[in-house]
Design a protein around this motif. Structure first.
Motif, PDB file in Angstrom:
ATOM      1  N   THR A 137       0.800  -1.235   0.000  1.00 27.99           N
ATOM      2  CA  THR A 137       0.000   0.000   0.000  1.00 27.99           C
ATOM      3  C   THR A 137       0.834   1.288   0.000  1.00 27.99           C
ATOM      4  OG1 THR A 137      -0.214  -0.128   2.406  1.00 27.99           O
ATOM      5  CG2 THR A 137      -1.990  -1.109   1.105  1.00 27.99           C
TER       6      THR A 137
ATOM      7  N   VAL B 269      -5.007  -9.799  -1.471  1.00 24.73           N
ATOM      8  CA  VAL B 269      -6.313  -9.799  -0.809  1.00 24.73           C
ATOM      9  C   VAL B 269      -6.203 -10.398   0.592  1.00 24.73           C
ATOM     10  CG1 VAL B 269      -8.671 -10.722  -0.884  1.00 24.73           C
ATOM     11  CG2 VAL B 269      -7.618  -9.841  -2.979  1.00 24.73           C
TER      12      VAL B 269
ATOM     13  N   GLN C 214      -6.461  -6.591   8.747  1.00 22.45           N
ATOM     14  CA  GLN C 214      -7.709  -6.283   9.479  1.00 22.45           C
ATOM     15  C   GLN C 214      -7.882  -7.185  10.700  1.00 22.45           C
ATOM     16  OE1 GLN C 214     -10.238  -6.834   6.101  1.00 22.45           O
ATOM     17  NE2 GLN C 214     -10.325  -4.638   5.610  1.00 22.45           N
TER      18      GLN C 214
ATOM     19  N   ASP D 287      -6.885   0.080   4.160  1.00 18.68           N
ATOM     20  CA  ASP D 287      -7.388  -1.234   3.756  1.00 18.68           C
ATOM     21  C   ASP D 287      -8.689  -1.171   2.973  1.00 18.68           C
ATOM     22  OD1 ASP D 287      -8.419  -0.265   6.217  1.00 18.68           O
ATOM     23  OD2 ASP D 287      -9.370  -2.209   6.581  1.00 18.68           O
ATOM     24  N   THR D 288      -9.457  -0.100   3.141  1.00 18.44           N
ATOM     25  CA  THR D 288     -10.730   0.047   2.421  1.00 18.44           C
ATOM     26  C   THR D 288     -10.810   1.476   1.877  1.00 18.44           C
ATOM     27  OG1 THR D 288     -11.881   0.888   4.371  1.00 18.44           O
ATOM     28  CG2 THR D 288     -11.909  -1.509   4.056  1.00 18.44           C
ATOM     29  N   PRO D 289     -11.659   1.698   0.865  1.00 25.49           N
ATOM     30  CA  PRO D 289     -11.803   3.070   0.346  1.00 25.49           C
ATOM     31  C   PRO D 289     -12.185   4.058   1.452  1.00 25.49           C
ATOM     32  CG  PRO D 289     -12.811   1.507  -1.159  1.00 25.49           C
ATOM     33  CD  PRO D 289     -12.393   0.718   0.051  1.00 25.49           C
ATOM     34  N   ALA D 290     -13.049   3.645   2.357  1.00 27.09           N
ATOM     35  CA  ALA D 290     -13.467   4.557   3.439  1.00 27.09           C
ATOM     36  C   ALA D 290     -12.268   4.919   4.326  1.00 27.09           C
ATOM     37  CB  ALA D 290     -14.563   3.899   4.278  1.00 27.09           C
ATOM     38  N   ASN D 291     -11.436   3.907   4.640  1.00 34.29           N
ATOM     39  CA  ASN D 291     -10.266   4.169   5.477  1.00 34.29           C
ATOM     40  C   ASN D 291      -9.206   4.992   4.748  1.00 34.29           C
ATOM     41  OD1 ASN D 291     -11.117   3.181   7.893  1.00 34.29           O
ATOM     42  ND2 ASN D 291     -10.180   1.150   7.667  1.00 34.29           N
TER      43      ASN D 291
ATOM     44  N   ILE E 239      -4.626  -7.891   3.040  1.00 40.32           N
ATOM     45  CA  ILE E 239      -5.567  -6.909   3.600  1.00 40.32           C
ATOM     46  C   ILE E 239      -6.361  -7.541   4.742  1.00 40.32           C
ATOM     47  CG2 ILE E 239      -7.724  -5.639   3.104  1.00 40.32           C
ATOM     48  CD1 ILE E 239      -5.423  -4.134   1.921  1.00 40.32           C
ATOM     49  N   LYS E 240      -6.796  -8.799   4.495  1.00 44.48           N
ATOM     50  CA  LYS E 240      -7.580  -9.511   5.496  1.00 44.48           C
ATOM     51  C   LYS E 240      -6.735  -9.735   6.768  1.00 44.48           C
ATOM     52  CE  LYS E 240     -10.641 -13.489   5.633  1.00 44.48           C
ATOM     53  NZ  LYS E 240     -10.396 -14.901   5.512  1.00 44.48           N
TER      54      LYS E 240
END
Lengths: 354, 248
Positions: B23, B222, B229, B179-183, B225-226
């Protein structure tokens, strides 16, 4: 300008400010503490900045940052502290940044002591950090020279884009002598158009860096640096030749020890023995050419140093090219050679070569 | 037609060298976007670290300085003290900042040095090949912790943001993840605040960004990322720990 009585360490700091140094980053260590103390008092009054760093390593990296930003910057320390700064000095040389570094030497190895010494000669002249680099080293013998060469060091650093060392010792740092702050000779200096001062959107970004991942590119840098060092060897060598004319024995000594050696020369003269002195003022580049002035009357050379067994003596051997026998007299650990002991060592050596 | 997205002026044309699923690219981009949006690109000097982001100076479209391992905060201090009107930031990984450069980051924060630090925490040494970092989780395998990090031998992972948040001079401290678009949006907001903290002269600012290293973790992007989290987030909780605007 009138002469003023100043301690060596304070004189270095005052000379740096006179030369335009406005930024100082350091860490306390004896016997050079008057330098950061002086800077902490004076720099804030003239728009500069003093930072007492968390370590010598941080201090030299602050110097790297400030030098990269194009300002005149200095740090100072004493032997074990300079050892910690070596990493940063290598980076500064690799990134071709100008700065001035003062080492008021004390005895070693390790934590050593706090008394005067000359045992960092190898570290200063061989590049104590990693890689193929050199730093120009001035070795002043009195407080006036400390002032003059500190001022000159800033110009030379800017001219070559290279760190310059001022190598003193605890004795010269602590002694008081009258000094005059003369305007230094003006040097034509290049623009610092490489500095990281913000692009203002008007030019491509400047990058200060010593990383070269491509081997050929790194070799190119080393070749470029070597050319610079060769130019220093041609133009920047300084030395004093003292009573060489018909000397039977020629001493080689630098810094404070050269003054003691001059007293030994006087003692020998009283006994009808002719002795002279070659005093390197630049330790690197070493004044090899001074050895061409040694007269045919000379029977021996003697390196006098405040180090055990000698360090400069290696350069004396290179410069001598095997012509004359070479002796050594030295004290270490903070012990200071006495003129009489130097004279006795010289007589013994001459007795052996007759 | 209205342009809804374009490449930031804060990055050069140079292609990133980062591994798939890492990232760093996202973190570079949001940092660069912030510098562009704040209109300070021409007045910014960045300091790149040693580690995976060692070549960051090739990617950011502003003046850059490359620092020795761990020394970026000291280099940034030298720059900022010389040029107090400029915006100075360091970009550092966990090996660089939390191990060899701990003294430098602690004392830059302690002095309240007006710089901004982007701290990328992927819980491993990436560039040197997956060795244990101070931030490696207990039980997590690394090439120098082949049986998994043993707390009895190596201690618990260092919580850098929590540590720095105890220091008075650290004006802004926040941990985020990408990790996510929101984050990613939240991370960008935090980075913007961290630069505003500097620009407004409030003191030292740091944003810790939880990041992935699929290559050295031995996972797909993928799964990486998991794993972040499920394993990193519980130990390194997201959130703001110091905010100079709230303190007032």
């Amino acid at each position: 300008m009138a002469k003023v009585l100043m301690k060596g360490n304070e004189a270095v700091a005052a000379a740096a400010i006179k030369a335009g140094c406005r930024y100082f980053f350091g860490y306390p260590i004896t016997p050079q503490n008057e330098i950061p103390e002086y800077m902490s008092k004076e720099l804030p009054l003239i728009g500069g900045s003093f930072v007492q760093a968390e370590s010598e390593i941080a201090a030299i990296n602050m110097v790297y940052g400030a030098a990269g930003a194009g300002v005149r910057v200095m740090t100072s320390s004493s032997s074990p502290g300079i050892a910690l700064k070596q990493e940063g000095i290598s980076y500064i040389a690799g990134a071709e940044l100008p700065c001035v570094i003062v080492n008021m030497m004390r005895g070693g190895p390790g934590l050593g002591g706090i008394q005067s010494s000359q045992s960092d000669y190898f570290q200063a002249t061989r590049g104590g950090g990693n890689g193929d680099y050199r730093t120009l080293v001035y070795a002043p013998a009195n407080v006036q020279e400390l002032v003059d060469y500190t001022m000159k060091a800033f110009d030379i650093a800017d001219y070559y884009r290279n760190p310059v060392l001022v190598l003193g010792d605890g004795m010269i740092g602590q002694m008081m002598e009258p000094v005059e702050f003369k305007e230094p000779e003006k040097m034509e200096l290049p623009e610092k158009d490489w500095a990281t001062t913000g692009t203002k959107g008007k030019r491509k970004p400047n990058i200060i860096n010593s990383l070269r991942l491509d081997a050929a590119e790194l070799e190119d840098l080393n070749i470029k640096l070597e050319a610079k060092y060769t130019e220093m060897e041609e133009k920047e060598v300084r030395y004093e030749a003292y009573k060489l004319e018909d000397a039977e024995i020629v001493f080689i000594a630098y810094g404070t020890v050269s003054r003691i050696t001059k007293n030994a020369i006087d003692l020998l003269a009283e006994e009808g023995i002719k002795a002279g002195l070659i005093r390197p003022i630049t330790l690197w580049p070493f004044p090899n050419k001074a050895f061409a002035e040694i007269p045919a009357t000379a029977k021996a050379l003697m390196s006098v140093e405040m180090s055990q067994g000698g360090q400069m003596i290696d350069d004396v051997k290179i410069a001598n090219e095997g012509r004359l026998p070479i002796g050594f007299y030295g004290r270490s650990g903070g012990m200071v050679p006495a003129p009489k002991a130097i004279a006795e060592a010289a007589k013994e050596m001459l007795g052996g070569v007759k | 037609m209205a342009v809804v997205f374009k490449k930031t002026q804060g990055l050069t044309e140079k292609e990133f060298h980062y591994c798939p699923g890492c990232t760093h690219g996202i973190i570079h981009r949001i940092t660069a976007e912030v510098l562009e949006e704040l209109g300070v690109l021409g007045d910014t000097i960045g300091v790149a670290p040693v580690g995976c982001s060692v070549l960051a100076y090739d990617y950011f479209n502003c003046d850059m300085s490359e620092a020795a391992h761990g020394r970026a905060p000291a280099v940034a201090t030298g720059i900022k003290r010389s040029l107090p009107d400029k915006v100075v930031f360091t970009y550092q990984g966990d090996g660089d900042l939390a191990s060899i450069g701990t003294a430098e980051i602690v004392h830059a924060a302690h002095r309240g040095e007006k710089i901004t630090t982007i701290f990328v925490n992927n819980a491993i040494y990436g560039m040197t090949g997956g060795q244990m970092a101070p931030t490696t989780l207990v039980g997590q395998k690394a090439t120098t912790a082949p049986y998994g990090r043993d707390e009895a031998l190596c201690g618990q992972p260092l919580k850098v943001s929590e540590m720095l948040a105890t220091i008075h001079g650290a004006a802004f401290v926040e941990r985020v993840a990408v990790d996510t678009p929101a984050n990613v949006k939240k991370a960008k907001k935090a980075i913007k605040k961290a630069f505003e903290c500097q620009i407004e002269g409030k003191g030292f600012a740091i944003v810790e960004v939880l990041s992935t290293c699929p290559t050295n973790w031995g996972m797909t992007p993928v799964d990486g990322i998991k794993w972040l989290q499920e394993n990193m987030m519980p130990y390194y909780p997201l959130g703001n720990m110091r905010n100079p605007w709230e303190v007032e």
